[in-house]
Design a protein around this motif. Structure first.
Motif, short mmCIF file in Angstrom:
data_model
loop_
_atom_site.label_atom_id
_atom_site.label_comp_id
_atom_site.label_asym_id
_atom_site.label_seq_id
_atom_site.Cartn_x
_atom_site.Cartn_y
_atom_site.Cartn_z
N PHE A 221 0.84 5.29 0.78
CA PHE A 221 -0.13 6.31 1.27
C PHE A 221 0.39 7.54 0.99
O PHE A 221 1.40 7.98 1.15
N TYR B 278 -4.91 -4.23 7.05
CA TYR B 278 -4.19 -2.94 7.09
C TYR B 278 -4.70 -2.19 8.06
O TYR B 278 -6.03 -2.24 8.71
N LYS C 118 -3.74 1.91 9.99
CA LYS C 118 -2.99 3.28 9.77
C LYS C 118 -3.45 4.26 10.51
O LYS C 118 -4.53 4.48 10.60
N TRP D 179 -6.66 11.93 1.47
CA TRP D 179 -5.55 10.94 1.24
C TRP D 179 -6.02 9.99 0.42
O TRP D 179 -7.12 9.32 0.44
N ARG D 180 -5.09 9.44 -0.58
CA ARG D 180 -5.24 8.27 -1.17
C ARG D 180 -4.16 7.11 -0.72
O ARG D 180 -3.12 7.31 -0.54
N ILE D 181 -4.85 5.86 -0.74
CA ILE D 181 -4.08 4.61 -0.34
C ILE D 181 -4.20 3.65 -1.43
O ILE D 181 -5.40 3.04 -1.44
N PRO E 66 0.98 -1.31 0.00
CA PRO E 66 0.02 -0.01 -0.03
C PRO E 66 0.84 1.37 0.20
O PRO E 66 1.94 1.33 0.67
N THR F 38 -8.08 1.69 -4.70
CA THR F 38 -7.43 2.98 -3.89
C THR F 38 -8.43 3.30 -2.85
O THR F 38 -9.70 3.68 -3.21
N ARG G 2 -0.77 12.18 0.60
CA ARG G 2 -2.00 12.98 0.77
C ARG G 2 -2.26 13.92 -0.57
O ARG G 2 -1.15 14.45 -1.16
#
Length: 203
Positions: free
Chosen positions: A93, A136, A138, A104-106, A91, A165, A95
């Motif tokens: 991470f 996952y 975070k 934010w995109r992961i 993944p 995503t 912003r």
């Protein structure tokens, strides 16, 4: 009132501006020696990236730390990095804000939307992503809210999932929208240097 504190720091910082490739690049030097570099889209005023750098223990310049924008590739300087180079399927991470929200995109999270939960931890001043399949987890903070001494609001937080995503959105509070508008007016007053590539205007 606490809000002007950060704006005052930005006003007091030494600033240089450069126009290049359709972006306005602003470099800030604060009185404590910290540096911040931002890039804005010239047409929309949208923040594209923000990086920080401070002096290391020997007084030299440290590495840039990305707050907003594409993370630095782990392949760059992998030998000097303390981390083992990550797999490209791990993944990622990052912003990437919009004008009205922090976002934010992961990438590389293939699980369906119902697996995820995103919540605000008010006491720890952070947001937490969890998955029901325990694949996952975070925690991340929103530095902008800390700088303006604003509380986290669970109602401002939402998320969606598409194309592997996870996209998390936090609506910017009105205090930050107002401060950003003020800052944009100030940044436009800075005399800019044109880089010359594809931009033949002179100041």
């Amino acid at each position: 009132m606490a809000v002007p504190g950060w704006l005052e720091r930005l006003r007091a910082a030494g600033k240089t501006a450069l126009v290049q490739d359709g972006k306005r690049k602003i470099h800030y030097l604060f009185e404590d020696g910290k540096e911040m570099a931002e890039e804005y889209d010239m047409k929309t005023g949208q923040l594209m990236s923000r990086k920080w750098r401070e002096k290391n223990t020997l007084g030299g310049s440290g590495k840039w730390q990305v707050e907003v924008g594409e993370p630095t590739s782990p392949l760059l300087g992998a030998l000097e990095s303390e981390l083992i180079t990550e797999s490209s399927s791990n993944p990622v991470f990052m912003r990437k804000d919009t004008l009205s929200s922090f976002q934010w995109r992961i990438r590389n999270l293939p699980y369906p939307k119902e697996v995820y939960s995103v919540a605000v931890e008010e006491e720890q001043r952070c947001c937490v992503i969890r998955t029901t399949n325990k694949k996952y987890y975070k925690k991340f903070s929103i530095p902008d809210l800390d700088r303006y001494h604003l509380p986290l609001d669970a109602a401002a937080l939402s998320f969606t999932h598409a194309n592997n995503t996870l996209i998390i959105t936090y609506q910017k509070p009105k205090e930050i929208l107002a401060a950003e508008e003020q800052l944009q007016k100030e940044l436009k007053k800075i005399k800019t240097v044109n880089s010359g590539d594809g931009d033949c205007k002179t100041q």
